[in-house]
Design an enzyme around this catalytic site. Structure first.
Site, PDB file in Angstrom:
ATOM      1  N   ASN A   1       0.738  -1.165  -0.014  1.00  0.00           N
ATOM      2  CA  ASN A   1      -0.087  -0.186   0.178  1.00  0.00           C
ATOM      3  C   ASN A   1       1.017   1.299   0.014  1.00  0.00           C
ATOM      4  OD1 ASN A   1      -1.778   1.828   0.270  1.00  0.00           O
ATOM      5  ND2 ASN A   1      -2.443   1.336   2.410  1.00  0.00           N
TER       6      ASN A   1
ATOM      7  N   LYS B   1       0.088   4.293  -0.127  1.00  0.00           N
ATOM      8  CA  LYS B   1      -0.657   5.495   0.330  1.00  0.00           C
ATOM      9  C   LYS B   1      -0.488   6.544  -0.517  1.00  0.00           C
ATOM     10  CE  LYS B   1       0.077   3.208   4.958  1.00  0.00           C
ATOM     11  NZ  LYS B   1       0.265   3.738   6.234  1.00  0.00           N
TER      12      LYS B   1
ATOM     13  N   HIS C   1      -9.552   1.078   5.407  1.00  0.00           N
ATOM     14  CA  HIS C   1      -8.094   1.163   6.041  1.00  0.00           C
ATOM     15  C   HIS C   1      -8.413   2.074   7.316  1.00  0.00           C
ATOM     16  CE1 HIS C   1      -3.883   2.591   6.767  1.00  0.00           C
ATOM     17  NE2 HIS C   1      -3.742   1.254   5.934  1.00  0.00           N
TER      18      HIS C   1
ATOM     19  N   GLU D   1      -6.752   4.596   8.314  1.00  0.00           N
ATOM     20  CA  GLU D   1      -6.461   5.954   7.988  1.00  0.00           C
ATOM     21  C   GLU D   1      -7.735   6.358   7.353  1.00  0.00           C
ATOM     22  OE1 GLU D   1      -2.893   5.344   5.765  1.00  0.00           O
ATOM     23  OE2 GLU D   1      -1.934   4.788   7.478  1.00  0.00           O
TER      24      GLU D   1
ATOM     25  N   GLU E   1      -5.181  -5.224  11.007  1.00  0.00           N
ATOM     26  CA  GLU E   1      -4.187  -4.087  11.277  1.00  0.00           C
ATOM     27  C   GLU E   1      -4.326  -3.441  12.533  1.00  0.00           C
ATOM     28  OE1 GLU E   1      -2.270  -2.976   7.404  1.00  0.00           O
ATOM     29  OE2 GLU E   1      -4.134  -1.751   7.446  1.00  0.00           O
TER      30      GLU E   1
ATOM     31  N   GLY F   1       2.669   2.075  10.657  1.00  0.00           N
ATOM     32  CA  GLY F   1       3.528   3.231  10.631  1.00  0.00           C
ATOM     33  C   GLY F   1       4.276   3.496  11.921  1.00  0.00           C
TER      34      GLY F   1
ATOM     35  N   SER G   1       3.602  -2.121  10.485  1.00  0.00           N
ATOM     36  CA  SER G   1       5.250  -2.143  10.510  1.00  0.00           C
ATOM     37  C   SER G   1       5.688  -3.482  10.215  1.00  0.00           C
ATOM     38  CB  SER G   1       5.573  -2.009  12.218  1.00  0.00           C
ATOM     39  OG  SER G   1       5.102  -0.818  12.366  1.00  0.00           O
TER      40      SER G   1
HETATM   41  C1  PEP Z   1      -0.634  -0.037   6.326  1.00  0.00           C
HETATM   42  O1  PEP Z   1      -0.754   1.271   5.755  1.00  0.00           O
HETATM   43  O2  PEP Z   1      -1.667  -0.492   6.089  1.00  0.00           O
HETATM   44  C2  PEP Z   1       0.361  -0.323   7.039  1.00  0.00           C
HETATM   45  C3  PEP Z   1       0.588  -1.454   7.725  1.00  0.00           C
HETATM   46  O3  PEP Z   1       1.352   0.386   7.128  1.00  0.00           O
HETATM   47  P1  PEP Z   1       2.860   0.222   7.742  1.00  0.00           P
HETATM   48  O4  PEP Z   1       3.455  -1.285   7.298  1.00  0.00           O
HETATM   49  O5  PEP Z   1       3.699   1.203   7.230  1.00  0.00           O
HETATM   50  O6  PEP Z   1       2.831   0.136   9.234  1.00  0.00           O
END
Ligand code: PEP
Length: 253
Positions: free
Chosen positions: A9, A11, A95, A97, A167, A173, A213
């Protein structure tokens, strides 16, 4: 047996030129890799260009979001029909976000999931708890509510095309991933819930990805857990090397 699925992703990152460069690198580095499904979710602005570049490779495309109507007066929105037109096989929905910054509720997630599946786009539905919810021991309660509401009204045929991404918000992040066993417990709970909501055969075929992460240093260990079927990768998908290493750890399981 569920085929591992790794989704990158990107983003709101990468111009068209940057996206093209990165996908060209990935085409080369991922060329010899088999046994893993690889999907990239670039920003909308790069989808058209990338769909031409990935032709002839095994890399597939996802959109990061959609609206739930097929067409009409919805200024600024992108419909499921439009992402199909751009060559997307997948779409990420709900997601954290989007839930946080755009106030996407489970009801909105449900409308989007239904419209994606109606248009034969595979939906990747994201669920996960905040740090406060985890500390208050509400993780399973939150996940159950997100899934019950988000998947309401789907037919068995539609559900087959679903992927769930667990998640934990506190891991996205932050550099702090869930411990493999900790993630596996939630994945197992999700699969049990899918069995209750649909049936065992359907539930055992649905891939449950972990996101938060994921990086080359933790991906193999996470992937070794029985209920982890792949990853939704944010930050580490922006570099060809790190994303490739993560994909390789999934095909060595
Ligand atoms: C995500 O945006 O779905 C995500 C898991 O980000 P990151 O891997 O940077 O934690």
């Amino acid at each position: 047996m569920r085929k591992p699925l790794i989704i990158g992703n990107w983003k709101m990152n990468n111009s068209i030129a940057e996206s093209s460069l990165l996908i060209e690198k990935l085409k080369k580095s991922l060329k010899a890799i088999a046994g893993v499904e690889i999907v990239i979710a670039p920003p909308f602005t790069s989808l058209f260009c990338l769909s031409a570049i990935i032709k002839g490779s095994d890399i597939k495309l996802a959109a990061q979001n959609i609206f739930w109507e097929d067409r009409g007066a919805y200024t600024g929105e992108v419909s499921p029909l439009m992402i199909v037109d751009l060559g997307c096989e997948y779409v990420i929905i709900g997601h954290s976000e989007r839930r946080e910054y755009f106030k996407e509720s489970d009801e909105i997630v449900n409308k989007k999931v239904r419209s994606a599946l109606r248009n034969k786009v595979k939906a990747v539905v994201c669920v996960g708890e905040s740090i406060q919810e985890r500390e208050e021991d509400k993780t399973m309660q939150v996940i159950e509510s997100q899934l019950r509401r988000g998947l309401e009204g789907l037919t068995l045929n539609e559900v087959k095309e679903l992927t769930i991404a667990y998640e934990p918000i506190w891991a996205i992040g932050t550099g702090r991933n869930a411990a493999p066993e900790q993630a596996n417990i939630v994945h197992r709970y999700i699969r049990r819930l899918l069995t209750q909501l649909f049936n065992e055969e359907i539930a055992s075929g649905i891939r449950i990805l972990y996101g938060g992460s994921v990086k080359p240093s933790n991906s193999a260990e996470l992937m070794s857990e029985k209920e982890i079927d792949g990853f939704l990768v944010g930050g580490a998908s922006l570099e060809a090397d790190s994303f490739t290493q993560i994909v390789m750890s999934a095909c060595m399981v």
